[in-house]
Design a protein around this motif. Sequence first.
Motif, PDB file in Angstrom:
ATOM      1  N   ILE A  17     -75.052 -18.334  59.718  1.00  0.00           N
ATOM      2  CA  ILE A  17     -73.792 -18.811  58.789  1.00  0.00           C
ATOM      3  C   ILE A  17     -74.751 -18.057  57.456  1.00  0.00           C
ATOM      4  CG2 ILE A  17     -72.928 -20.621  57.667  1.00  0.00           C
ATOM      5  CD1 ILE A  17     -73.980 -21.719  60.551  1.00  0.00           C
ATOM      6  N   ALA A  18     -75.722 -18.424  56.872  1.00  0.00           N
ATOM      7  CA  ALA A  18     -75.788 -16.921  55.833  1.00  0.00           C
ATOM      8  C   ALA A  18     -75.361 -16.420  55.562  1.00  0.00           C
ATOM      9  CB  ALA A  18     -77.402 -18.075  55.020  1.00  0.00           C
ATOM     10  N   LEU A  82     -74.270 -11.394  65.626  1.00  0.00           N
ATOM     11  CA  LEU A  82     -73.588 -12.943  65.671  1.00  0.00           C
ATOM     12  C   LEU A  82     -72.948 -13.290  64.126  1.00  0.00           C
ATOM     13  CD1 LEU A  82     -72.973 -15.648  66.846  1.00  0.00           C
ATOM     14  CD2 LEU A  82     -75.118 -16.715  66.837  1.00  0.00           C
ATOM     15  N   SER A  83     -73.107 -12.729  63.021  1.00  0.00           N
ATOM     16  CA  SER A  83     -72.644 -13.095  62.141  1.00  0.00           C
ATOM     17  C   SER A  83     -71.030 -12.201  61.755  1.00  0.00           C
ATOM     18  CB  SER A  83     -73.833 -12.914  60.394  1.00  0.00           C
ATOM     19  OG  SER A  83     -73.134 -12.421  59.869  1.00  0.00           O
ATOM     20  N   THR A  84     -71.472 -10.901  61.935  1.00  0.00           N
ATOM     21  CA  THR A  84     -70.827  -9.952  62.512  1.00  0.00           C
ATOM     22  C   THR A  84     -69.571 -10.405  63.603  1.00  0.00           C
ATOM     23  OG1 THR A  84     -72.401  -8.525  62.044  1.00  0.00           O
ATOM     24  CG2 THR A  84     -69.989  -7.406  62.496  1.00  0.00           C
ATOM     25  N   TYR A  85     -70.019 -11.036  64.593  1.00  0.00           N
ATOM     26  CA  TYR A  85     -68.784 -11.271  65.299  1.00  0.00           C
ATOM     27  C   TYR A  85     -68.048 -12.587  64.807  1.00  0.00           C
ATOM     28  CZ  TYR A  85     -66.955 -14.167  69.578  1.00  0.00           C
ATOM     29  OH  TYR A  85     -66.611 -14.799  70.376  1.00  0.00           O
ATOM     30  N   VAL A  86     -67.959 -13.777  64.254  1.00  0.00           N
ATOM     31  CA  VAL A  86     -68.055 -14.716  63.181  1.00  0.00           C
ATOM     32  C   VAL A  86     -66.527 -13.964  62.395  1.00  0.00           C
ATOM     33  CG1 VAL A  86     -68.094 -16.851  61.656  1.00  0.00           C
ATOM     34  CG2 VAL A  86     -69.760 -16.663  63.699  1.00  0.00           C
ATOM     35  N   ASN A  87     -66.969 -13.039  61.307  1.00  0.00           N
ATOM     36  CA  ASN A  87     -66.141 -12.490  60.450  1.00  0.00           C
ATOM     37  C   ASN A  87     -65.156 -12.004  61.046  1.00  0.00           C
ATOM     38  OD1 ASN A  87     -65.335 -11.068  58.463  1.00  0.00           O
ATOM     39  ND2 ASN A  87     -67.121  -9.709  57.801  1.00  0.00           N
ATOM     40  N   GLN A  88     -65.068 -11.081  62.226  1.00  0.00           N
ATOM     41  CA  GLN A  88     -63.843 -10.680  62.894  1.00  0.00           C
ATOM     42  C   GLN A  88     -63.278 -11.966  63.622  1.00  0.00           C
ATOM     43  OE1 GLN A  88     -63.168  -7.794  63.256  1.00  0.00           O
ATOM     44  NE2 GLN A  88     -64.774  -7.289  61.275  1.00  0.00           N
ATOM     45  N   ILE A  89     -63.672 -12.554  64.044  1.00  0.00           N
ATOM     46  CA  ILE A  89     -63.304 -14.068  64.949  1.00  0.00           C
ATOM     47  C   ILE A  89     -62.527 -14.480  63.173  1.00  0.00           C
ATOM     48  CG2 ILE A  89     -63.247 -16.510  65.123  1.00  0.00           C
ATOM     49  CD1 ILE A  89     -65.495 -15.789  67.052  1.00  0.00           C
TER      50      ILE A  89
END
Length: 97
Positions: A17-18, A82-89
Motif C-alpha cells: 500500500i505504501a 502486488l503494488s503494481t497489480y493494485v495500480n493496474q486494478i
Amino acid sequence: MEQITNYVKPELIVVAIALYFVGMALKQAQAVKDKYIPLILGGISIAICAIYVFATCTCGTGQDIAMAIFTAITQGILIAGLSTYVNQIVKQANKDE
C-alpha cells in the motif's frame, strides 16, 4: 488475489500500500521516467522487506542468513508486484469501455 496473499507475509501487505502511494507520487512529480518507477519500487520493497526479515529472524548460521536473504528478495519482489497489480486494478476500474 487470494493466491497472491498465500505467498506474501500478511504483515508486509502494508508495504504494498505504501509503495502504491510512492509510485503515484513519483508519477505526479515526474522526477523519473515512468519505465523506471517499477524498478525503483522493487528496490525500495526489497530493502524494506530485508529490514523486516533480518529484524525478525535469528540468523545463527550461514544457511539461516542465506534463507533470510532469499526471503527478503522474494517477499520484496512479490510486494512490488502486488503494488503494481493494485495500480493496474485502479486504472482499469476507472476506464470507460
